[in-house]
Design an enzyme around this catalytic site. Structure first.
Site, PDB file in Angstrom:
ATOM      1  N   CYS A 108       3.544   8.206   0.467  1.00  0.00           N
ATOM      2  CA  CYS A 108       4.241   7.827   1.361  1.00  0.00           C
ATOM      3  C   CYS A 108       4.140   6.648   0.609  1.00  0.00           C
ATOM      4  O   CYS A 108       3.467   6.040  -0.213  1.00  0.00           O
ATOM      5  CB  CYS A 108       3.291   7.133   2.653  1.00  0.00           C
ATOM      6  SG  CYS A 108       3.919   6.576   4.069  1.00  0.00           S
TER       7      CYS A 108
ATOM      8  N   CYS B 102       2.522  -1.309  15.089  1.00  0.00           N
ATOM      9  CA  CYS B 102       1.794  -1.270  13.316  1.00  0.00           C
ATOM     10  C   CYS B 102       1.676  -2.425  13.233  1.00  0.00           C
ATOM     11  O   CYS B 102       2.022  -3.509  13.168  1.00  0.00           O
ATOM     12  CB  CYS B 102       3.467  -0.759  13.579  1.00  0.00           C
ATOM     13  SG  CYS B 102       3.691  -0.754  11.565  1.00  0.00           S
TER      14      CYS B 102
ATOM     15  N   SER C 165      11.845   6.776  13.922  1.00  0.00           N
ATOM     16  CA  SER C 165      10.670   6.204  15.093  1.00  0.00           C
ATOM     17  C   SER C 165      11.351   5.846  16.332  1.00  0.00           C
ATOM     18  O   SER C 165      12.220   4.900  15.889  1.00  0.00           O
ATOM     19  CB  SER C 165       9.724   5.489  14.492  1.00  0.00           C
ATOM     20  OG  SER C 165       9.828   5.384  12.961  1.00  0.00           O
TER      21      SER C 165
ATOM     22  N   GLU D 112       0.881  -1.144   0.066  1.00  0.00           N
ATOM     23  CA  GLU D 112      -0.223  -0.043   0.427  1.00  0.00           C
ATOM     24  C   GLU D 112       1.013   1.195   0.186  1.00  0.00           C
ATOM     25  O   GLU D 112       2.101   1.417   0.612  1.00  0.00           O
ATOM     26  CB  GLU D 112      -1.126   0.328   1.101  1.00  0.00           C
ATOM     27  CG  GLU D 112      -1.640  -1.145   1.561  1.00  0.00           C
ATOM     28  CD  GLU D 112      -2.765  -1.561   2.419  1.00  0.00           C
ATOM     29  OE1 GLU D 112      -3.882  -1.831   2.237  1.00  0.00           O
ATOM     30  OE2 GLU D 112      -2.485  -0.525   3.323  1.00  0.00           O
TER      31      GLU D 112
END
Length: 346
Positions: free
Chosen positions: A107, A121, A220, A94
């Protein structure tokens, strides 16, 4: 006899030139084909109209263009678009178009599934099926650029590698895709408009610095306390904060470019004073900014969004210490396109 066709986009321009010479044709045919493949985004050899039919037939016999296909497109009420992208082997990834008043951002994904195991996640639950090839990453950007022009009447302005997968676990292909995206023979986009986001792989962050990349780096982080970070991101047991810090200091020393820390605040996990103090201290090692990200639930309720008060306390502490901070509100939540939600639910 069946010919085992090669992926033509795995060849460099020089290799294409050599191929044409080897069949008794002119080397410059390689330049023409390369332009069709990258600048013009040809999906088939038939589209290459400045090349003879005989040559196109020869290409058809020996090569294949493994182009992606947008399998489904979803539009959010806020203008965000999510593509389910089918790869040549039937696997799906995706990618997302995020439009705001000032920019349109792609993205993109770098792996089918993910190599890591961040508990918050959705993508990590898929596990890694394979790395994406450079052309598959490039194609995601082209598709989103087309959609940005079609639905928002403006070209793509930025790219973030924050989709499915850990980009630094697909290091070579990610860098090759960026090379194509930034090349004048590709999309000609400035590397300053590209950000690669990693969960923090110290060895590969140092390699980025050694390779003198020109794009931006985001990490992150989500906690600057080792035990807490391991609870959130179990792989952090292998990539400890001390090593991460050292690699980021190395990055800044080599590149002189600020780092962005991506940081979600969760209720009861990292919303205490000690968590805030640890982040402030970690931010002092290297020039940086902090992106506080709104949490997007992924069904099971183990992680819950912290209170506005907790987020405000983070903001006040960072600002008091002159650390730039922004709050990133989620986009595309209604189509599972927000940060951490990409999981091929369909």
């Amino acid at each position: 006899m069946k010919v085992d066709k090669k992926d033509i986009r795995a060849l460099s321009k020089e290799e294409l030139r050599t191929f044409f010479e080897s069949i008794g044709d002119k080397a410059f045919r390689g330049n023409q084909v390369y332009e069709w493949l990258w600048s013009k985004g040809a999906h088939t050899f038939e589209e290459m109209t400045n090349i003879s039919k005989e040559t196109r037939a020869h290409l058809e016999t020996n090569f294949v263009i493994n182009h992606i296909e947008v399998d489904s497109l979803q539009k959010s009420s806020d203008g965000t678009i999510k593509n389910a992208v089918k790869l040549h082997d039937g696997l799906i990834v995706e990618s997302v178009l995020i439009p705001t008043a000032k920019r349109t951002t792609a993205c993109v994904s770098s792996q089918v599934g993910c190599s890591l195991d961040c508990k918050f996640c959705a993508t990590s639950r898929l596990k890694r099926m394979r790395n994406l090839n450079p052309d598959e990453i490039y194609d995601q950007v082209v598709a989103i650029d087309n959609e940005s022009r079609l639905y928002h009447d403006r070209p793509l302005s930025n790219i973030v590698f924050m989709g499915m997968g850990e980009p630094l676990m697909n290091y070579k292909n990610v860098l090759l895709s960026i090379e194509k995206i930034t090349s004048e023979e590709g999309l000609g986009m400035s590397p300053k408009r590209i950000t690669v986001s990693t969960s923090g792989v110290p060895k590969m962050i140092k390699k980025l610095a050694d390779d003198e990349v020109k794009f931006h780096l985001a990490v992150s982080l989500h906690s600057a306390i080792q035990e807490t970070r391991e609870q959130i991101m179990p792989f952090a047991k292998s990539f400890v904060l001390e090593d991460l810090r050292e690699s980021l200091e190395y990055w800044y020393e080599k590149t002189e470019r600020k780092i962005t820390y991506e940081y979600i605040v969760w209720k009861g996990i990292n919303d205490k004073k000690e968590d805030i103090d640890a982040l402030v201290q970690f931010c002092k090692y290297v020039p940086c900014k902090v992106n506080l990200i709104e949490y997007n639930p992924i069904d099971d309720g183990e992680f819950q969004k912290a209170s506005e008060t907790a987020t405000d306390t983070y903001i006040n502490a960072l600002e008091r210490n002159r650390i730039p901070v922004t709050v990133r509100r989620s986009r595309g939540k209604d189509i599972d396109a927000a940060c951490g939600q990409l999981a091929n639910k369909q």
